[in-house]
Design a protein around this motif. Structure first.
Motif, PDB file in Angstrom:
ATOM      1  N   PHE A 226       0.833  -1.366   0.233  1.00  0.00           N
ATOM      2  CA  PHE A 226       0.681   0.309  -0.044  1.00  0.00           C
ATOM      3  C   PHE A 226       0.975   1.623   0.278  1.00  0.00           C
ATOM      4  CE2 PHE A 226      -2.828  -2.768   1.891  1.00  0.00           C
ATOM      5  CZ  PHE A 226      -4.111  -2.709   0.907  1.00  0.00           C
ATOM      6  N   ILE A 227       0.272   2.484  -0.606  1.00  0.00           N
ATOM      7  CA  ILE A 227       1.224   3.321  -0.913  1.00  0.00           C
ATOM      8  C   ILE A 227       0.605   4.545  -0.248  1.00  0.00           C
ATOM      9  CG2 ILE A 227       2.561   5.278  -2.319  1.00  0.00           C
ATOM     10  CD1 ILE A 227       3.038   2.448  -4.806  1.00  0.00           C
ATOM     11  N   TRP A 228       1.270   5.393   0.615  1.00  0.00           N
ATOM     12  CA  TRP A 228      -0.062   6.170   0.755  1.00  0.00           C
ATOM     13  C   TRP A 228      -0.409   7.500  -0.119  1.00  0.00           C
ATOM     14  CZ3 TRP A 228      -4.547   7.147   3.273  1.00  0.00           C
ATOM     15  CH2 TRP A 228      -5.099   8.137   3.911  1.00  0.00           C
ATOM     16  N   HIS A 229      -1.374   8.534  -0.101  1.00  0.00           N
ATOM     17  CA  HIS A 229      -0.954   9.424  -0.383  1.00  0.00           C
ATOM     18  C   HIS A 229      -0.373  10.204  -0.536  1.00  0.00           C
ATOM     19  CE1 HIS A 229      -3.547  12.407   1.971  1.00  0.00           C
ATOM     20  NE2 HIS A 229      -3.557  11.456   2.728  1.00  0.00           N
ATOM     21  N   LYS A 230       0.284  10.681   0.605  1.00  0.00           N
ATOM     22  CA  LYS A 230       1.872  11.420   0.707  1.00  0.00           C
ATOM     23  C   LYS A 230       3.361  11.058   0.328  1.00  0.00           C
ATOM     24  CE  LYS A 230      -1.058  14.237   4.533  1.00  0.00           C
ATOM     25  NZ  LYS A 230      -0.932  14.103   6.221  1.00  0.00           N
ATOM     26  N   GLU A 231       3.243   9.925   0.397  1.00  0.00           N
ATOM     27  CA  GLU A 231       4.555   9.935  -0.349  1.00  0.00           C
ATOM     28  C   GLU A 231       5.146  10.457  -1.669  1.00  0.00           C
ATOM     29  OE1 GLU A 231       6.566   7.773   1.654  1.00  0.00           O
ATOM     30  OE2 GLU A 231       4.907   7.520   3.155  1.00  0.00           O
ATOM     31  N   THR A 232       6.116  10.715  -1.666  1.00  0.00           N
ATOM     32  CA  THR A 232       6.251  11.515  -2.547  1.00  0.00           C
ATOM     33  C   THR A 232       7.865  10.709  -3.599  1.00  0.00           C
ATOM     34  OG1 THR A 232       8.831  12.394  -1.196  1.00  0.00           O
ATOM     35  CG2 THR A 232       6.625  14.058  -1.115  1.00  0.00           C
ATOM     36  N   LYS A 233       7.610   9.078  -3.020  1.00  0.00           N
ATOM     37  CA  LYS A 233       8.412   8.196  -4.034  1.00  0.00           C
ATOM     38  C   LYS A 233       7.829   7.057  -4.103  1.00  0.00           C
ATOM     39  CE  LYS A 233      13.315   6.361  -4.294  1.00  0.00           C
ATOM     40  NZ  LYS A 233      14.592   6.150  -2.727  1.00  0.00           N
ATOM     41  N   ILE A 234       7.767   6.700  -5.101  1.00  0.00           N
ATOM     42  CA  ILE A 234       7.095   5.208  -5.478  1.00  0.00           C
ATOM     43  C   ILE A 234       7.739   3.771  -5.383  1.00  0.00           C
ATOM     44  CG2 ILE A 234       6.597   3.762  -7.154  1.00  0.00           C
ATOM     45  CD1 ILE A 234       4.337   6.192  -6.802  1.00  0.00           C
ATOM     46  N   PRO A 235       8.194   2.828  -4.459  1.00  0.00           N
ATOM     47  CA  PRO A 235       8.484   2.107  -3.527  1.00  0.00           C
ATOM     48  C   PRO A 235       8.754   0.865  -5.347  1.00  0.00           C
ATOM     49  CG  PRO A 235       6.574   1.683  -3.250  1.00  0.00           C
ATOM     50  CD  PRO A 235       6.565   3.093  -4.040  1.00  0.00           C
ATOM     51  N   ASP A 236       9.608   0.269  -5.303  1.00  0.00           N
ATOM     52  CA  ASP A 236      10.303  -1.249  -6.121  1.00  0.00           C
ATOM     53  C   ASP A 236       9.248  -1.815  -6.620  1.00  0.00           C
ATOM     54  OD1 ASP A 236      11.975  -1.708  -7.947  1.00  0.00           O
ATOM     55  OD2 ASP A 236      13.007  -2.552  -6.677  1.00  0.00           O
ATOM     56  N   VAL A 237       8.564  -1.007  -7.069  1.00  0.00           N
ATOM     57  CA  VAL A 237       7.162  -2.322  -7.836  1.00  0.00           C
ATOM     58  C   VAL A 237       7.086  -2.077  -9.219  1.00  0.00           C
ATOM     59  CG1 VAL A 237       5.624  -1.384  -5.925  1.00  0.00           C
ATOM     60  CG2 VAL A 237       5.603  -0.126  -8.008  1.00  0.00           C
ATOM     61  N   ASP A 238       6.126  -3.106  -9.700  1.00  0.00           N
ATOM     62  CA  ASP A 238       6.547  -3.497 -11.240  1.00  0.00           C
ATOM     63  C   ASP A 238       5.068  -2.353 -12.092  1.00  0.00           C
ATOM     64  OD1 ASP A 238       8.752  -5.069 -11.353  1.00  0.00           O
ATOM     65  OD2 ASP A 238       7.619  -6.519 -10.534  1.00  0.00           O
ATOM     66  N   ALA A 239       3.606  -2.878 -11.308  1.00  0.00           N
ATOM     67  CA  ALA A 239       2.801  -2.386 -11.153  1.00  0.00           C
ATOM     68  C   ALA A 239       2.303  -1.648 -10.637  1.00  0.00           C
ATOM     69  CB  ALA A 239       1.821  -3.170 -12.043  1.00  0.00           C
ATOM     70  N   LEU A 240       1.720  -0.382 -10.601  1.00  0.00           N
ATOM     71  CA  LEU A 240       0.426   0.829  -9.598  1.00  0.00           C
ATOM     72  C   LEU A 240      -0.863  -0.129 -10.298  1.00  0.00           C
ATOM     73  CD1 LEU A 240       3.277   3.872  -9.497  1.00  0.00           C
ATOM     74  CD2 LEU A 240       2.361   2.629  -7.957  1.00  0.00           C
ATOM     75  N   ILE A 241      -1.524   0.007  -8.839  1.00  0.00           N
ATOM     76  CA  ILE A 241      -2.841   0.231  -9.314  1.00  0.00           C
ATOM     77  C   ILE A 241      -3.661   1.439  -8.252  1.00  0.00           C
ATOM     78  CG2 ILE A 241      -5.221  -0.839  -9.147  1.00  0.00           C
ATOM     79  CD1 ILE A 241      -3.832  -3.670  -8.753  1.00  0.00           C
ATOM     80  N   ILE A 242      -4.319   2.412  -8.884  1.00  0.00           N
ATOM     81  CA  ILE A 242      -5.434   3.236  -8.032  1.00  0.00           C
ATOM     82  C   ILE A 242      -7.084   2.789  -8.114  1.00  0.00           C
ATOM     83  CG2 ILE A 242      -5.726   5.481  -8.222  1.00  0.00           C
ATOM     84  CD1 ILE A 242      -3.792   6.384 -10.266  1.00  0.00           C
ATOM     85  N   PRO A 243      -7.277   2.469  -6.811  1.00  0.00           N
ATOM     86  CA  PRO A 243      -8.001   1.525  -6.950  1.00  0.00           C
ATOM     87  C   PRO A 243      -8.987   3.139  -6.936  1.00  0.00           C
ATOM     88  CG  PRO A 243      -7.537   2.013  -5.003  1.00  0.00           C
ATOM     89  CD  PRO A 243      -6.185   2.539  -5.335  1.00  0.00           C
TER      90      PRO A 243
END
Length: 237
Positions: free
Chosen positions: A31-48
């Motif tokens: 899970f990536i909280w909206h206040k984060e400024t950096k995307i972690p090391d992932v292969d795909a992002l989902i905006i639910p």
């Protein structure tokens, strides 16, 4: 395959997506909280889906300014796969990652029901496990799902094969009666020109388990996993 799910205040389908990617597919999911400024090391992002920031102003209009969205835009620009579902589609449009606009349903009412959509482009990272023209039963739940784009923009979508899903009848026919919200050209989902960003109003995560009454959505997530594996496969010369 590493999935990241972006969570805003008001998101309510983040756990549903996690159940699919982390539970059914058993892939690492963050899970990536909206206040984060950096995307972690992932292969795909989902905006639910959900109602980010209460859908004040317009659906997705405030979420577009969340700190995390700069990272999402950069991730997409580098070729990362981004899936926006329902409110996620609205956010991608507001962010400029996808063209067009999502307006109030022509009935001016919230609609929650299963619909049929046809796979128009099966050559994207999100649809490669579907058959061309395959009809899927997927649920919708939205008040602002009426997709609009001007005639020149629509022509461009068609020319570049960016229309990924259309609303149809059970038999796969295009008809106004099968269009639940008034979307131009029956559009239910589109991609960007590069094909690595998909926005769609129907909820594939809600029909990814037979316990939920259907499995038509699971192949979308499996397609993402297959796409990642094919990208990582060594080239044999």
């Amino acid at each position: 395959m590493r999935f990241g799910i972006v969570v805003f205040p008001g998101s309510n389908c983040d756990q549903d997506c996690h159940y699919v990617t982390g539970g059914i597919l058993k892939e690492p999911t963050t899970f990536i909280w909206h206040k984060e400024t950096k995307i972690p090391d992932v292969d795909a992002l989902i905006i639910p889906g959900g109602f980010s920031y209460g859908d004040y102003l317009r659906a997705g209009a405030i979420a577009r300014f969340s700190p995390v969205m700069k990272g999402v835009v950069d991730f997409a620009a580098k070729g990362g796969m981004v899936l926006g579902i329902c409110n996620g589609f609205q956010i991608l449009v507001e962010s400029g990652l996808l063209p067009g606009a999502l307006r109030r349903n022509r009935s001016l009412k919230f609609i929650c029901k299963p619909v049929f959509v046809r796979v128009e482009n099966h050559q994207t990272p999100f649809t490669l496990l579907y058959q061309p023209g395959q009809v899927l039963s997927l649920p919708i739940a939205h008040a602002e799902g009426n997709y609009y784009i001007d005639p020149a923009g629509l022509a461009r979508l068609k020319e570049r094969n960016q229309i990924v899903f259309r609303y149809v009848t059970k038999e796969g026919a295009v008809s106004d009666e099968a269009n639940p919200n008034g979307s131009v050209d029956q559009i239910a989902g589109i991609s960007n020109e590069a094909g690595n960003v998909l926005g769609m109003m129907p909820h594939p995560e809600r029909v990814a388990d037979p316990l939920l009454g259907g499995e038509d959505g699971i192949k979308l997530f499996e397609s993402l996993r297959r796409s990642r594996r094919e990208r990582a496969a060594p080239v044999i010369r």
